[in-house]
Design a protein around this motif. Structure first.
Motif, mmCIF file in Angstrom:
data_model
loop_
_atom_site.group_PDB
_atom_site.id
_atom_site.type_symbol
_atom_site.label_atom_id
_atom_site.label_comp_id
_atom_site.label_asym_id
_atom_site.label_seq_id
_atom_site.Cartn_x
_atom_site.Cartn_y
_atom_site.Cartn_z
ATOM 1 N N LEU A 281 0.834 -1.205 0.000
ATOM 2 C CA LEU A 281 0.000 0.000 0.000
ATOM 3 C C LEU A 281 0.871 1.259 0.000
ATOM 4 C CD1 LEU A 281 -2.670 1.432 -0.030
ATOM 5 C CD2 LEU A 281 -2.881 1.011 2.438
ATOM 6 N N VAL A 282 1.965 1.267 0.732
ATOM 7 C CA VAL A 282 2.865 2.427 0.727
ATOM 8 C C VAL A 282 3.393 2.673 -0.687
ATOM 9 C CG1 VAL A 282 5.085 3.317 1.569
ATOM 10 C CG2 VAL A 282 3.501 2.232 3.166
ATOM 11 N N VAL A 283 3.781 1.610 -1.372
ATOM 12 C CA VAL A 283 4.267 1.741 -2.752
ATOM 13 C C VAL A 283 3.155 2.257 -3.668
ATOM 14 C CG1 VAL A 283 5.050 0.437 -4.779
ATOM 15 C CG2 VAL A 283 6.131 0.064 -2.569
ATOM 16 N N MET A 284 1.949 1.720 -3.509
ATOM 17 C CA MET A 284 0.849 2.151 -4.366
ATOM 18 C C MET A 284 0.445 3.602 -4.078
ATOM 19 S SD MET A 284 0.652 -0.185 -6.475
ATOM 20 C CE MET A 284 -0.497 0.785 -7.439
ATOM 21 N N VAL A 285 0.557 4.040 -2.832
ATOM 22 C CA VAL A 285 0.319 5.455 -2.514
ATOM 23 C C VAL A 285 1.355 6.305 -3.254
ATOM 24 C CG1 VAL A 285 0.496 7.200 -0.673
ATOM 25 C CG2 VAL A 285 -0.854 5.127 -0.303
ATOM 26 N N ALA A 286 2.603 5.860 -3.273
ATOM 27 C CA ALA A 286 3.656 6.608 -3.964
ATOM 28 C C ALA A 286 3.409 6.650 -5.474
ATOM 29 C CB ALA A 286 5.023 6.003 -3.662
ATOM 30 N N ILE A 287 3.045 5.507 -6.046
ATOM 31 C CA ILE A 287 2.805 5.452 -7.497
ATOM 32 C C ILE A 287 1.580 6.273 -7.870
ATOM 33 C CG2 ILE A 287 2.142 3.950 -9.429
ATOM 34 C CD1 ILE A 287 3.828 1.722 -8.064
ATOM 35 N N PHE A 288 0.448 5.971 -7.239
ATOM 36 C CA PHE A 288 -0.796 6.648 -7.595
ATOM 37 C C PHE A 288 -0.762 8.114 -7.163
ATOM 38 C CE2 PHE A 288 -5.466 7.402 -7.047
ATOM 39 C CZ PHE A 288 -5.766 7.409 -8.400
ATOM 40 N N GLY A 289 -0.123 8.403 -6.027
ATOM 41 C CA GLY A 289 0.015 9.796 -5.590
ATOM 42 C C GLY A 289 0.789 10.629 -6.592
#
Length: 160
Positions: free
Chosen positions: A82-90
């Motif tokens: 989720l941290v990675v996906m927050v970084a990507i999508f953010g």
């Protein structure tokens, strides 16, 4: 007797916490996931159709969010996904806001800073704490992840 029950409850809650301990390793991995999110977002948007890339980023973020909220305790690979996906999508959200909608980075930064302030203020008023060591209820976890919504793109203005 009541004190021992209280200590047992606190220990039990600590084991149910949904976030990792904040150590040097946490910050190293956090920096690496932020950099990976930035580069992954840029790669996807530049190598496949931008709209498809953003949809894939949103789907990845939603799946990771569902996974995180479906577990009852900290599970390293789910949390960091989720941290990675927050970084990507953010990063994608920040880019779309700037490039597609034409909002300057300073304006979106101010807007997201205001949103972040509202999240922290509401979190504190509702829960009477901002401690990440007390993330063991769904509502606290929602506040915890809600603080992540800010653009991850920090760039200096381009010279004309």
């Amino acid at each position: 007797m009541n004190q021992s029950v209280s200590v047992t409850r606190k220990r039990g809650r600590r084991f149910l916490t949904k976030v990792p301990e904040i150590t040097l390793y946490f910050w190293i991995v956090k920096l690496l996931t932020t950099a990976m999110g930035e580069s992954t977002s840029d790669y996807l948007v530049s190598h496949i159709n931008s709209y498809i890339a953003v949809v894939l980023g949103a789907l990845g973020f939603i799946v990771a969010l569902i996974l995180q909220f479906s577990v009852r305790k900290y599970v390293a690979w789910i949390y960091w996904l989720l941290v990675v996906m927050v970084a990507i999508f953010g990063t994608m959200v920040a880019d779309v806001t700037h490039i597609v909608l034409g909002v300057p980075y300073y304006a979106s930064t101010i807007a997201f800073a205001i949103i972040l302030t509202v999240v922290f203020t509401t979190w504190y008023r509702v829960e009477k704490t901002l401690s990440i060591h007390s993330i063991y209820t769904r509502r606290r976890e929602m506040f915890y992840w809600g603080r992540c919504w800010r653009p991850s793109r920090w760039e200096l203005p381009q010279a004309i």
